[in-house]
Write a protein that holds these residues in place. Structure first.
Motif, mmCIF file in Angstrom:
data_model
loop_
_atom_site.group_PDB
_atom_site.id
_atom_site.type_symbol
_atom_site.label_atom_id
_atom_site.label_comp_id
_atom_site.label_asym_id
_atom_site.label_seq_id
_atom_site.Cartn_x
_atom_site.Cartn_y
_atom_site.Cartn_z
ATOM 1 N N GLU A 71 0.811 -1.213 0.000
ATOM 2 C CA GLU A 71 0.000 0.000 0.000
ATOM 3 C C GLU A 71 0.849 1.270 0.000
ATOM 4 O O GLU A 71 0.526 2.249 -0.668
ATOM 5 N N ASP A 72 1.917 1.277 0.788
ATOM 6 C CA ASP A 72 2.768 2.470 0.833
ATOM 7 C C ASP A 72 3.400 2.734 -0.538
ATOM 8 O O ASP A 72 3.513 3.887 -0.960
ATOM 9 N N SER A 73 3.810 1.669 -1.197
ATOM 10 C CA SER A 73 4.407 1.826 -2.516
ATOM 11 C C SER A 73 3.390 2.348 -3.520
ATOM 12 O O SER A 73 3.678 3.245 -4.322
ATOM 13 N N ALA A 75 0.837 4.128 -2.832
ATOM 14 C CA ALA A 75 0.520 5.513 -2.470
ATOM 15 C C ALA A 75 1.513 6.481 -3.108
ATOM 16 O O ALA A 75 1.138 7.569 -3.564
#
Length: 209
Positions: A71-73, A75
């Protein structure tokens, strides 16, 4: 409302020719669009992580189906693409390193070329259309047609091919060459050519507005 996306990639902060010229572009653009918006991103100071999707299929998953650990990637990629979508004018500073673009610019390109988001997976048509794109390069030597190193320019052809995938197929390139002439004694004879190239690049920028 007019919106400029201004991107710098030079590893040098002081004395960077590409930074000087992208700033000149941004200043001229702002003067011509006093009510416009500018988004600035420095990929050298704040480099984006290299894409870490395990496979192509993962990169095309909609938000609700993405693996939690990615998810962070996602984002980061979403933010970069949203910046491109919001702006109608781009200026990108791209110094040449070893005949190519910087690693930070390569990582940015690898994130924004995203199947289903920036180009159609069936037709391969890019979705970032109707954008005014200027890429300002700085090069230690000369790679102009007819010069001994013309065939070593993998920078402009690669940028055209890579960004063309997302619909940016009408790119304006402005080159400032022989930038090493002022710092390398063996190239001192080319200082006048370096100054001429810089002045021509600056004049081209001013002529756009």
């Amino acid at each position: 409302m007019a919106h400029l996306l201004h991107i710098d990639t030079s590893s040098r902060q002081e004395g960077s020719v590409s930074r000087e010229l992208t700033r000149a572009f941004a200043d001229a653009w702002t003067a011509a669009h006093p009510d416009g918006t500018v988004t600035y991103r420095d990929l050298a100071v704040n480099p984006v992580p290299y894409p870490d999707m395990p496979d192509l299929a993962t990169s095309t998953l909609p938000a609700g189906q993405r693996p939690e650990h990615l998810e962070d990637s996602f984002a980061i990629t979403d933010t970069l693409i949203e910046e491109l979508e919001a702006a109608d004018t781009y200026v990108i500073g791209a110094p040449m390193y070893n005949f190519m673009v910087s690693a930070s610019l390569k990582a940015w390109v690898d994130r924004i070329v995203l199947p289903g988001r920036t180009f159609d997976t069936e037709t391969r048509q890019g979705k970032l259309v109707d954008k005014d794109v200027t890429i300002i390069t700085s090069r230690g030597g000369s790679y102009a047609p007819g010069t001994p190193r013309a065939g070593f320019d993998f920078q402009e052809p690669w940028l055209k091919a890579a960004l063309g995938q997302v619909g940016l197929d009408d790119i304006r390139f402005i080159h400032a060459e022989m930038t090493l002439a002022k710092v390398m004694p063996k190239l001192a004879q080319f200082v006048p050519l370096a100054e001429e190239s810089y002045d021509k690049a600056l004049a081209t920028i001013k002529s756009l507005f």
